[in-house]
Motif scaffolding. Structure first.
Motif, mmCIF file in Angstrom:
data_model
loop_
_atom_site.group_PDB
_atom_site.id
_atom_site.type_symbol
_atom_site.label_atom_id
_atom_site.label_comp_id
_atom_site.label_asym_id
_atom_site.label_seq_id
_atom_site.Cartn_x
_atom_site.Cartn_y
_atom_site.Cartn_z
ATOM 1 N N TYR A 30 0.797 -1.225 0.000
ATOM 2 C CA TYR A 30 0.000 0.000 0.000
ATOM 3 C C TYR A 30 0.831 1.277 0.000
ATOM 4 O O TYR A 30 0.330 2.326 -0.378
ATOM 5 C CB TYR A 30 -0.960 0.007 1.191
ATOM 6 N N TYR A 39 -2.605 1.371 -9.402
ATOM 7 C CA TYR A 39 -3.957 1.309 -8.845
ATOM 8 C C TYR A 39 -5.038 1.816 -9.808
ATOM 9 O O TYR A 39 -5.994 1.089 -10.097
ATOM 10 C CB TYR A 39 -4.000 2.040 -7.493
ATOM 11 N N ASN A 59 -1.198 -9.358 -0.045
ATOM 12 C CA ASN A 59 -0.272 -8.461 0.651
ATOM 13 C C ASN A 59 1.176 -8.843 0.396
ATOM 14 O O ASN A 59 1.548 -10.005 0.529
ATOM 15 C CB ASN A 59 -0.516 -8.524 2.159
ATOM 16 N N HIS A 89 -8.888 -1.071 0.820
ATOM 17 C CA HIS A 89 -7.879 -1.150 -0.240
ATOM 18 C C HIS A 89 -7.864 0.152 -1.047
ATOM 19 O O HIS A 89 -6.816 0.777 -1.237
ATOM 20 C CB HIS A 89 -8.215 -2.369 -1.120
ATOM 21 N N LEU A 92 -6.711 3.222 1.023
ATOM 22 C CA LEU A 92 -5.271 3.242 1.256
ATOM 23 C C LEU A 92 -4.512 3.716 0.017
ATOM 24 O O LEU A 92 -3.592 4.532 0.119
ATOM 25 C CB LEU A 92 -4.783 1.862 1.695
ATOM 26 N N TYR A 93 -4.887 3.224 -1.144
ATOM 27 C CA TYR A 93 -4.197 3.662 -2.355
ATOM 28 C C TYR A 93 -4.527 5.104 -2.716
ATOM 29 O O TYR A 93 -3.692 5.811 -3.275
ATOM 30 C CB TYR A 93 -4.476 2.727 -3.535
ATOM 31 N N GLN A 96 -2.189 7.396 -0.195
ATOM 32 C CA GLN A 96 -0.868 6.824 0.065
ATOM 33 C C GLN A 96 0.047 7.748 0.851
ATOM 34 O O GLN A 96 0.969 7.277 1.498
ATOM 35 C CB GLN A 96 -0.170 6.487 -1.258
#
Length: 176
Positions: A30, A39, A59, A89, A92-93, A96
């Motif tokens: 991540y 992403y 992960n 997910h 988080l992206y 960042q």
């Protein structure tokens, strides 16, 4: 060419139909800037292929290079415990640049994740799942992120939408 090992199972985070003709597995981190660049491409690929694609995320936190990667992975696993893995997910992206504990706790609050669950994740509640993903990556020849596998075969080409669509379409007429 490297083979995916272990194969995709119910232990994985998967989006898309189980019987999709194409399964794309990403080993990701991540905090990795290259994963961050991949992403939106992978999101566009999912959109373009719809039900013809099953996308799996595993992960692979590169903790020596990315100090927040392990906690971010733990946070995502905690979110999975309430059925919100993909929301975590994406969050988080999309953020960042803010993966410190305080930010992760705020993301947990936004997702409806109990603070105690996030703190338990930070204390190792999901470490075995993350280690299992990581070991599978090592067995599969992963040495950096993002690392993609298309239908079990490692893909080392460019990570752009046109190339990925072309590659997937070359897999055969059964795809179309």
């Amino acid at each position: 060419m490297s083979q995916l090992n272990p194969p995709v199972s119910t232990d994985d985070h998967a989006a898309g139909p189980e019987d999709a003709p194409v399964t794309l597995v990403e080993y990701g981190d991540y905090e990795c800037p290259y994963c961050g660049m991949a992403y939106p491409v992978l999101k566009a690929l999912q959109e373009a292929l719809g039900s013809r694609l099953r996308f799996v995320f595993r992960n692979f936190p590169l903790t020596e290079a990315h100090p927040h990667a392990s906690r971010a992975a733990a946070f995502a696993e905690a979110a999975a415990s309430i059925g919100k893995f993909w929301e975590a997910h994406d969050m988080l992206y999309e953020h960042q640049d803010a993966l410190d504990d305080r930010s992760l706790l705020a993301y947990g609050h936004a997702l409806g994740l109990d603070r105690a669950v996030v703190l338990a994740a930070f204390e190792g509640a999901y470490d075995e799942k993350i280690r299992r993903d990581f070991r599978g990556g090592l067995r599969s020849g992963v040495n950096g992120t993002p690392c993609l596998f298309i239908n079990g075969q490692r893909y080392d080409g460019p990570v752009d939408l046109d190339t990925l669509v072309d590659t997937i379409e070359r897999l055969g007429d059964s795809y179309a």
